[in-house]
Design an enzyme around this catalytic site. Structure first.
Site, mmCIF file in Angstrom:
data_model
loop_
_atom_site.group_PDB
_atom_site.id
_atom_site.type_symbol
_atom_site.label_atom_id
_atom_site.label_comp_id
_atom_site.label_asym_id
_atom_site.label_seq_id
_atom_site.Cartn_x
_atom_site.Cartn_y
_atom_site.Cartn_z
ATOM 1 N N HIS A 36 -42.703 0.360 101.718
ATOM 2 C CA HIS A 36 -41.346 0.289 101.177
ATOM 3 C C HIS A 36 -40.405 1.283 101.857
ATOM 4 C CE1 HIS A 36 -41.030 -2.644 98.000
ATOM 5 N NE2 HIS A 36 -42.159 -2.257 97.437
ATOM 6 N N ASP A 89 -36.048 -8.312 85.340
ATOM 7 C CA ASP A 89 -37.476 -8.015 85.379
ATOM 8 C C ASP A 89 -38.305 -9.281 85.527
ATOM 9 O OD1 ASP A 89 -37.074 -5.300 85.160
ATOM 10 O OD2 ASP A 89 -37.385 -5.226 82.996
ATOM 11 N N GLU A 132 -40.058 -7.256 98.576
ATOM 12 C CA GLU A 132 -41.495 -7.318 98.316
ATOM 13 C C GLU A 132 -42.270 -8.180 99.299
ATOM 14 O OE1 GLU A 132 -42.716 -5.229 96.591
ATOM 15 O OE2 GLU A 132 -41.224 -4.606 95.114
ATOM 16 N N GLU A 190 -41.887 2.753 94.536
ATOM 17 C CA GLU A 190 -41.611 3.267 95.870
ATOM 18 C C GLU A 190 -40.474 4.273 95.931
ATOM 19 O OE1 GLU A 190 -39.423 -0.769 95.463
ATOM 20 O OE2 GLU A 190 -41.316 0.121 94.816
ATOM 21 N N HIS A 202 -48.824 -0.153 100.333
ATOM 22 C CA HIS A 202 -47.684 -0.946 99.866
ATOM 23 C C HIS A 202 -46.484 -0.051 99.584
ATOM 24 C CE1 HIS A 202 -45.872 -4.532 97.951
ATOM 25 N NE2 HIS A 202 -45.266 -3.635 97.181
ATOM 26 N N GLU A 203 -46.700 1.030 98.827
ATOM 27 C CA GLU A 203 -45.567 1.906 98.486
ATOM 28 C C GLU A 203 -45.025 2.605 99.727
ATOM 29 O OE1 GLU A 203 -44.517 1.196 95.708
ATOM 30 O OE2 GLU A 203 -46.357 0.254 94.998
ATOM 31 N N TYR A 248 -43.729 -11.444 96.300
ATOM 32 C CA TYR A 248 -44.714 -10.640 97.024
ATOM 33 C C TYR A 248 -45.516 -11.488 98.012
ATOM 34 C CZ TYR A 248 -43.993 -6.847 93.607
ATOM 35 O OH TYR A 248 -43.453 -5.857 92.835
#
Length: 649
Positions: A346, A420, A365, A318, A342-343, A428
């Site tokens: 953001h 990560d 998320e 994003e 979705h992006e 999400y």
């Protein structure tokens, strides 16, 4: 839509003009530094570093944020494809928080630090000493700088290394067009430090500007406004006037062309895929238009898409004003454009309001997945939105069976692991379900204004889960007593798994697919009677994901012959089919699977396949053989994951 310009913008635009002058003398560098310091001192109130208030504690940065914060970065970098390196300097504008502090701690990973200068009050640069600590496996190397005085600007001359975790370098032969080499960044979560010496924490918010020099045959773009139709000159300037976290500072360089989709939106891509991408994502402007009435103005000006090489390890990233997108979602029928939703989402949740630490990832998320689905409902209808909800929940429930129970909490204790590791279906989809739960209890007539106010009240800020909980209580729970208890909120955010109150979306379309599937499996109907010509990609995915593992080889062969699933052009359908084939021993897919694994690097699609292959000795041998060919084209993040999965005993 015009850019909503904060007070700092005019000054930064003036500064950008100053950068664009051709002379590059030492005196001009001093003038630039003076201009930046003037902006920083006179207009601090428009950046995130203005108020000297407490900042979230982030265990994944070496930065001494309580002493000093970076408010602006100027990058002057040369892209060296011959050596896979970025070379140049970074000017860091500093906002000191303590009167007696004079030490700056920065994050780096695999950077060669050449020289460090501090700018004195008289405008002159003074060379200062620095210390680069030993490399920590997760955090990288702490860079300690002690100028001996509270300098307003640091200049760090440095060079990135070919193994930089936040950059991928592709030769022209590794690109789809095979015309020019390609380089792109991927900073999230803490990979910005691998190509910029920075305070690499989402709690930090900074503006940036840059001069990027390249060969004249390639175009450079960044997560900052770019004029459509910019010519390839080899010398590019960028200014991001809004304060963003460092993980959103992004760059890409390659054989890129631009095609407009609307006055506000467009696509950058290699020529081979430009037209297809613009056609696939033509609904992007409509997505912006339906989101603004719900959640407020889009505040970033343009919204463009950059289609990256197939090696990009994620579906999308994003980066503000320029979302990075995998080509694997270009299916030819717009069936996977929820990733664009979705992006885009953001731009409100994540970029506008950011998680302050990676323990708080769900604030990015979960909200984004919720907003994404509302966008899809507005543009494509309720039925499609529910199908996407149901598929996501099914995936989450399967994932919850295989992860540690503590990792099923929204507020996640990473226990020192690489951040990560925070990225799973939990932040999400569980985050989305929590918001759907609140929406159902309060009703959209109450919940929608609350979410819009949340975005407005925290715009261009980074917040923690604890801050969100206090805001939720004051602005929703206490305003409407008896709807949701604090105990229920606590269970959602801090409890393991899914609460009993979790929504369980059901799609009528999926119920019909299951009925047809059951009839075929039991011999009551034939494949020709399946109404597949009317199926969406979501119905296909539901069908494949829910076939029993005791399905016979004959039935698998019949499916393949009828629908050519082994050679599907839809990457999601191909992934679902290959995974089913591996689980059931349908070896006919192996030649096509080999090419699939070599040609794309998206982690969501390749990691489950490698994991399934590695579950048997024969599969592991095949996976290692394929990976030997595929690895050079994978991003470092994908390489690390597959390396661990296929390591020798």
């Amino acid at each position: 839509m015009f850019l909503r310009t904060p007070p700092l913008t005019a000054a930064l635009l003036s500064l950008a003009l100053l950068y664009s002058a051709s002379a590059a003398t030492h005196a001009k560098e001093n003038a630039i530094a003076s201009a930046k310091e003037s902006i920083a001192s006179s207009e601090k109130d428009s950046t995130a570093s203005s108020a000297k208030k407490s900042i979230a504690s982030d265990s994944y940065t070496y930065a001494n944020l309580h002493d000093v914060r970076v408010s602006h970065v100027y990058l002057d970098l040369t892209v060296d494809f011959a050596n896979n390196a970025l070379t140049g300097f970074a000017d860091l504008t500093l906002d000191w928080q303590q009167q007696d502090a004079d030490t700056i701690l920065l994050d780096t990973r695999d950077l060669t630090i050449k020289q460090v200068y501090a700018r004195r009050v008289d405008g002159q640069w003074r060379k200062v000493s620095f210390e680069l600590a030993e490399r920590h496996a997760v955090l990288g190397s702490k860079l300690t700088i002690k100028p001996g005085f509270q300098t307003q600007t640091l200049r760090i001359h440095y060079q990135s290394q070919p193994q930089a975790s936040g950059l991928q370098w592709l030769t022209k032969e590794q690109t789809a067009s095979k015309n020019q080499p390609f380089m792109f960044s991927q900073n999230q979560a803490i990979h910005a430090r691998s190509w910029i010496p920075i305070q690499d924490s989402p709690a930090v918010r900074l503006t940036y500007s840059a001069r990027i020099q390249t060969d004249k045959d390639v175009l450079a773009v960044m997560s900052a406004p770019t004029e459509p139709g910019t010519a390839r000159t080899g010398d590019y300037r960028f200014t991001m006037p809004h304060a963003i976290p460092p993980y959103l500072l992004a760059i890409a360089v390659g054989d890129l062309e631009f095609k407009a989709m609307s006055a506000q939106t467009g696509v950058y891509a290699e020529p081979y895929i430009l037209e297809a991408a613009a056609k696939e994502f033509a609904s992007t402007q409509q997505m912006i238009d339906v989101t603004e009435p719900l959640y407020g103005d889009y505040r970033w000006g343009r919204y463009d898409l950059l289609i990256l090489p197939p090696s990009f390890p994620f579906g999308g990233m994003e980066n503000p004003v320029l979302s990075f997108i995998t080509p694997t979602v270009i299916a030819g029928d717009g069936s996977l454009v929820n990733l664009i939703a979705h992006e885009l989402a953001h731009s409100w949740s994540g970029n506008l309001v950011t998680n302050a630490t990676w323990q708080d990832l769900w604030l990015n998320e979960g909200f984004t997945s919720y907003v994404e689905n509302r966008i899809m409902e507005q543009v494509f209808g309720v039925d499609r939105a529910i199908m996407e909800q149901a598929l996501s929940v099914q995936d989450l429930k399967q994932e919850l069976q295989s992860i540690d129970a503590d990792d099923s909490r929204l507020f996640l204790d990473l226990k020192g692991r690489d951040p990560d590791d925070a990225f799973s279906g939990v932040p999400y989809t569980k985050g989305q379900l929590f918001l759907m739960f609140l929406e159902k209890r309060f009703g959209r007539e109450v919940f929608d204004p609350f979410v819009k106010k949340y975005f407005d009240d925290h715009s261009f800020k980074s917040i923690t889960t604890a801050e969100f909980e206090r805001y939720l209580a004051a602005n929703l729970l206490d305003q409407h007593p008896g709807k949701v208890s604090s105990e229920e909120v606590n269970e959602w955010i801090h409890g393991r798994g899914l609460p009993a109150s979790s929504p369980n979306p059901q799609s009528d379309a999926f119920l019909r697919v299951q009925q047809h599937s059951n009839a075929w499996l039991s011999g009551l109907s034939t494949l020709s009677e399946l109404p597949t010509t009317a199926w969406t990609v979501h119905e296909w995915l539901f069908f494949l994901n829910n076939l029993p593992l005791n399905i016979t080889p004959t039935q698998l062969q019949q499916l393949d012959q009828a629908f050519n699933l082994t050679h599907s052009s839809n990457s999601e359908i191909a992934h679902a089919w290959y995974l089913l084939a591996l689980k059931t021993g349908y070896r006919q897919v192996l030649p096509a699977l080999e090419q699939y694994l070599i040609s794309i690097g998206r982690r969501k699609l390749i990691l489950p396949l490698y994991r399934q292959l590695a579950s048997t000795p024969e599969g592991l041998a095949f996976a290692r053989k394929v990976y030997q060919q595929a690895r050079p084209g994978y991003h470092p993040l994908a390489q690390g994951s597959v390396d661990e999965m296929l390591k020798a005993d």
